[in-house]
Design a protein around this motif. Sequence first.
Motif, PDB file in Angstrom:
ATOM      1  N   ASN A 108     -54.872  -2.887   4.267  1.00  0.00           N
ATOM      2  CA  ASN A 108     -54.977  -4.049   3.381  1.00  0.00           C
ATOM      3  C   ASN A 108     -55.102  -3.617   1.929  1.00  0.00           C
ATOM      4  OD1 ASN A 108     -54.896  -5.810   5.529  1.00  0.00           O
ATOM      5  ND2 ASN A 108     -57.117  -5.881   5.744  1.00  0.00           N
ATOM      6  N   GLU A 109     -55.766  -2.504   1.691  1.00  0.00           N
ATOM      7  CA  GLU A 109     -55.995  -1.980   0.337  1.00  0.00           C
ATOM      8  C   GLU A 109     -54.942  -0.914   0.065  1.00  0.00           C
ATOM      9  OE1 GLU A 109     -57.609  -2.274  -3.155  1.00  0.00           O
ATOM     10  OE2 GLU A 109     -58.704  -3.259  -1.542  1.00  0.00           O
ATOM     11  N   LYS A 110     -53.924  -1.249  -0.685  1.00  0.00           N
ATOM     12  CA  LYS A 110     -52.789  -0.356  -0.932  1.00  0.00           C
ATOM     13  C   LYS A 110     -53.155   0.745  -1.927  1.00  0.00           C
ATOM     14  CE  LYS A 110     -50.064  -3.058   1.489  1.00  0.00           C
ATOM     15  NZ  LYS A 110     -50.348  -3.020   2.879  1.00  0.00           N
ATOM     16  N   ILE A 111     -52.690   1.940  -1.626  1.00  0.00           N
ATOM     17  CA  ILE A 111     -52.852   3.080  -2.521  1.00  0.00           C
ATOM     18  C   ILE A 111     -51.647   3.083  -3.458  1.00  0.00           C
ATOM     19  CG2 ILE A 111     -52.981   5.597  -2.710  1.00  0.00           C
ATOM     20  CD1 ILE A 111     -53.919   5.559   0.282  1.00  0.00           C
ATOM     21  N   ARG A 112     -51.913   3.173  -4.746  1.00  0.00           N
ATOM     22  CA  ARG A 112     -50.834   3.299  -5.713  1.00  0.00           C
ATOM     23  C   ARG A 112     -50.798   4.741  -6.201  1.00  0.00           C
ATOM     24  NH1 ARG A 112     -51.264  -1.131 -10.113  1.00  0.00           N
ATOM     25  NH2 ARG A 112     -49.211  -0.305 -10.614  1.00  0.00           N
ATOM     26  N   VAL A 113     -49.599   5.233  -6.450  1.00  0.00           N
ATOM     27  CA  VAL A 113     -49.413   6.573  -6.986  1.00  0.00           C
ATOM     28  C   VAL A 113     -48.945   6.423  -8.420  1.00  0.00           C
ATOM     29  CG1 VAL A 113     -48.095   8.723  -6.827  1.00  0.00           C
ATOM     30  CG2 VAL A 113     -48.886   7.581  -4.734  1.00  0.00           C
ATOM     31  N   PHE A 114     -49.688   7.031  -9.333  1.00  0.00           N
ATOM     32  CA  PHE A 114     -49.373   6.935 -10.748  1.00  0.00           C
ATOM     33  C   PHE A 114     -48.902   8.275 -11.291  1.00  0.00           C
ATOM     34  CE2 PHE A 114     -52.371   3.452 -10.136  1.00  0.00           C
ATOM     35  CZ  PHE A 114     -51.681   2.415 -10.748  1.00  0.00           C
ATOM     36  N   CYS A 115     -47.871   8.232 -12.110  1.00  0.00           N
ATOM     37  CA  CYS A 115     -47.388   9.401 -12.833  1.00  0.00           C
ATOM     38  C   CYS A 115     -48.216   9.506 -14.112  1.00  0.00           C
ATOM     39  CB  CYS A 115     -45.915   9.224 -13.177  1.00  0.00           C
ATOM     40  SG  CYS A 115     -44.853   8.970 -11.737  1.00  0.00           S
ATOM     41  N   ILE A 116     -48.803  10.666 -14.355  1.00  0.00           N
ATOM     42  CA  ILE A 116     -49.714  10.791 -15.496  1.00  0.00           C
ATOM     43  C   ILE A 116     -49.222  11.743 -16.578  1.00  0.00           C
ATOM     44  CG2 ILE A 116     -51.743  10.169 -14.132  1.00  0.00           C
ATOM     45  CD1 ILE A 116     -52.438  13.249 -14.267  1.00  0.00           C
ATOM     46  N   ASP A 117     -48.109  12.429 -16.342  1.00  0.00           N
ATOM     47  CA  ASP A 117     -47.586  13.376 -17.325  1.00  0.00           C
ATOM     48  C   ASP A 117     -46.637  12.641 -18.273  1.00  0.00           C
ATOM     49  OD1 ASP A 117     -47.092  15.739 -18.642  1.00  0.00           O
ATOM     50  OD2 ASP A 117     -45.917  16.642 -17.038  1.00  0.00           O
ATOM     51  N   SER A 118     -46.549  13.108 -19.494  1.00  0.00           N
ATOM     52  CA  SER A 118     -45.634  12.482 -20.454  1.00  0.00           C
ATOM     53  C   SER A 118     -45.076  13.534 -21.394  1.00  0.00           C
ATOM     54  CB  SER A 118     -46.354  11.397 -21.254  1.00  0.00           C
ATOM     55  OG  SER A 118     -47.375  11.952 -22.039  1.00  0.00           O
ATOM     56  N   LEU A 119     -43.969  13.198 -22.019  1.00  0.00           N
ATOM     57  CA  LEU A 119     -43.399  14.098 -23.019  1.00  0.00           C
ATOM     58  C   LEU A 119     -44.371  14.212 -24.188  1.00  0.00           C
ATOM     59  CD1 LEU A 119     -39.702  12.883 -23.090  1.00  0.00           C
ATOM     60  CD2 LEU A 119     -40.582  14.995 -22.085  1.00  0.00           C
ATOM     61  N   ALA A 120     -44.485  15.394 -24.711  1.00  0.00           N
ATOM     62  CA  ALA A 120     -45.415  15.610 -25.827  1.00  0.00           C
ATOM     63  C   ALA A 120     -44.847  16.689 -26.735  1.00  0.00           C
ATOM     64  CB  ALA A 120     -46.783  16.025 -25.298  1.00  0.00           C
ATOM     65  N   ASN A 121     -45.258  16.648 -27.978  1.00  0.00           N
ATOM     66  CA  ASN A 121     -44.802  17.633 -28.960  1.00  0.00           C
ATOM     67  C   ASN A 121     -45.659  18.898 -28.969  1.00  0.00           C
ATOM     68  OD1 ASN A 121     -42.618  16.108 -29.976  1.00  0.00           O
ATOM     69  ND2 ASN A 121     -44.071  14.828 -31.087  1.00  0.00           N
ATOM     70  N   SER A 122     -46.816  18.829 -28.305  1.00  0.00           N
ATOM     71  CA  SER A 122     -47.706  19.992 -28.282  1.00  0.00           C
ATOM     72  C   SER A 122     -48.575  19.938 -27.022  1.00  0.00           C
ATOM     73  CB  SER A 122     -48.611  19.994 -29.519  1.00  0.00           C
ATOM     74  OG  SER A 122     -49.514  18.903 -29.456  1.00  0.00           O
ATOM     75  N   GLN A 123     -49.208  21.060 -26.738  1.00  0.00           N
ATOM     76  CA  GLN A 123     -50.121  21.123 -25.599  1.00  0.00           C
ATOM     77  C   GLN A 123     -51.283  20.153 -25.794  1.00  0.00           C
ATOM     78  OE1 GLN A 123     -49.563  23.153 -22.839  1.00  0.00           O
ATOM     79  NE2 GLN A 123     -51.251  22.082 -21.853  1.00  0.00           N
ATOM     80  N   ASP A 124     -51.819  20.092 -27.019  1.00  0.00           N
ATOM     81  CA  ASP A 124     -52.929  19.172 -27.308  1.00  0.00           C
ATOM     82  C   ASP A 124     -52.537  17.724 -27.044  1.00  0.00           C
ATOM     83  OD1 ASP A 124     -54.662  21.212 -28.033  1.00  0.00           O
ATOM     84  OD2 ASP A 124     -54.297  20.997 -30.182  1.00  0.00           O
ATOM     85  N   GLU A 125     -51.343  17.352 -27.474  1.00  0.00           N
ATOM     86  CA  GLU A 125     -50.877  15.979 -27.246  1.00  0.00           C
ATOM     87  C   GLU A 125     -50.705  15.703 -25.749  1.00  0.00           C
ATOM     88  OE1 GLU A 125     -47.190  12.986 -28.458  1.00  0.00           O
ATOM     89  OE2 GLU A 125     -47.188  15.042 -29.229  1.00  0.00           O
ATOM     90  N   LYS A 126     -50.167  16.661 -25.031  1.00  0.00           N
ATOM     91  CA  LYS A 126     -49.996  16.513 -23.581  1.00  0.00           C
ATOM     92  C   LYS A 126     -51.352  16.290 -22.910  1.00  0.00           C
ATOM     93  CE  LYS A 126     -48.428  19.139 -19.524  1.00  0.00           C
ATOM     94  NZ  LYS A 126     -47.324  18.397 -18.958  1.00  0.00           N
ATOM     95  N   GLU A 127     -52.343  17.091 -23.269  1.00  0.00           N
ATOM     96  CA  GLU A 127     -53.675  16.967 -22.673  1.00  0.00           C
ATOM     97  C   GLU A 127     -54.299  15.606 -22.996  1.00  0.00           C
ATOM     98  OE1 GLU A 127     -54.670  19.164 -20.490  1.00  0.00           O
ATOM     99  OE2 GLU A 127     -53.264  20.758 -20.988  1.00  0.00           O
ATOM    100  N   ARG A 128     -54.182  15.182 -24.252  1.00  0.00           N
ATOM    101  CA  ARG A 128     -54.725  13.873 -24.651  1.00  0.00           C
ATOM    102  C   ARG A 128     -54.027  12.737 -23.919  1.00  0.00           C
ATOM    103  NH1 ARG A 128     -54.318  16.033 -29.670  1.00  0.00           N
ATOM    104  NH2 ARG A 128     -52.508  14.730 -30.155  1.00  0.00           N
TER     105      ARG A 128
END
Length: 188
Positions: free
Chosen positions: A91-111
């Motif tokens: 009854n309680e569906k599990i959703r899968v979320f994509c959490i990675d995104s394009l970024a210009n730097s490692q700091d931006e990716k982490e944020r």
Amino acid sequence: IIIFGEKHGTKEIPEMLTQFFVYITKEYAFNVGLEIPIEFQDKINQFIKEGKKIILRDVNFFSKENCPDGRNSLEYIRLMQKIHEINLTSNEKIRVFCIDSLANSQDEKERNMADKVLELSKEKRIFVVMGSIHASKNIVNIRGIQIIPSGYLIFNKVKEKMFNLWLVSKDERVGKEEYIFNKGFDYV
């Protein structure tokens, strides 16, 4: 927020996580965040709903040429298939979320990843699977480069509402350098 840090490309870790999700679904409602680029969210949603592997053939992330680090392994596809199967009877569906995104730097990716996880955690309990460096609660220094990981950023916002584990496959060795690194985790 429970974060699993992993070395991408191992067979054992996604298999163990699949077993864990099957077990924990009997106890808690939750969602899953995977280190997959957010541009593929619609295809992942369709795959979780329908369970057909052919859907992922249209996603270039799931080819060796476009993602050679193992986040697109057959074991992760099987993990998502298992979530599809769980959802068929739950009854309680599990959703899968994509959490990675394009970024210009490692700091931006982490944020970006930290912000996405924090946003998703408002909905319900979330289990996140990401590379071990991203998952660390400590600032990481590798070869003179300082990384402020997503785990560090999340922990500093939510404190005790976050727990992280570093999953190490049986083929990995934890040496002196890794021992220092694992202090950024609640459990190894």
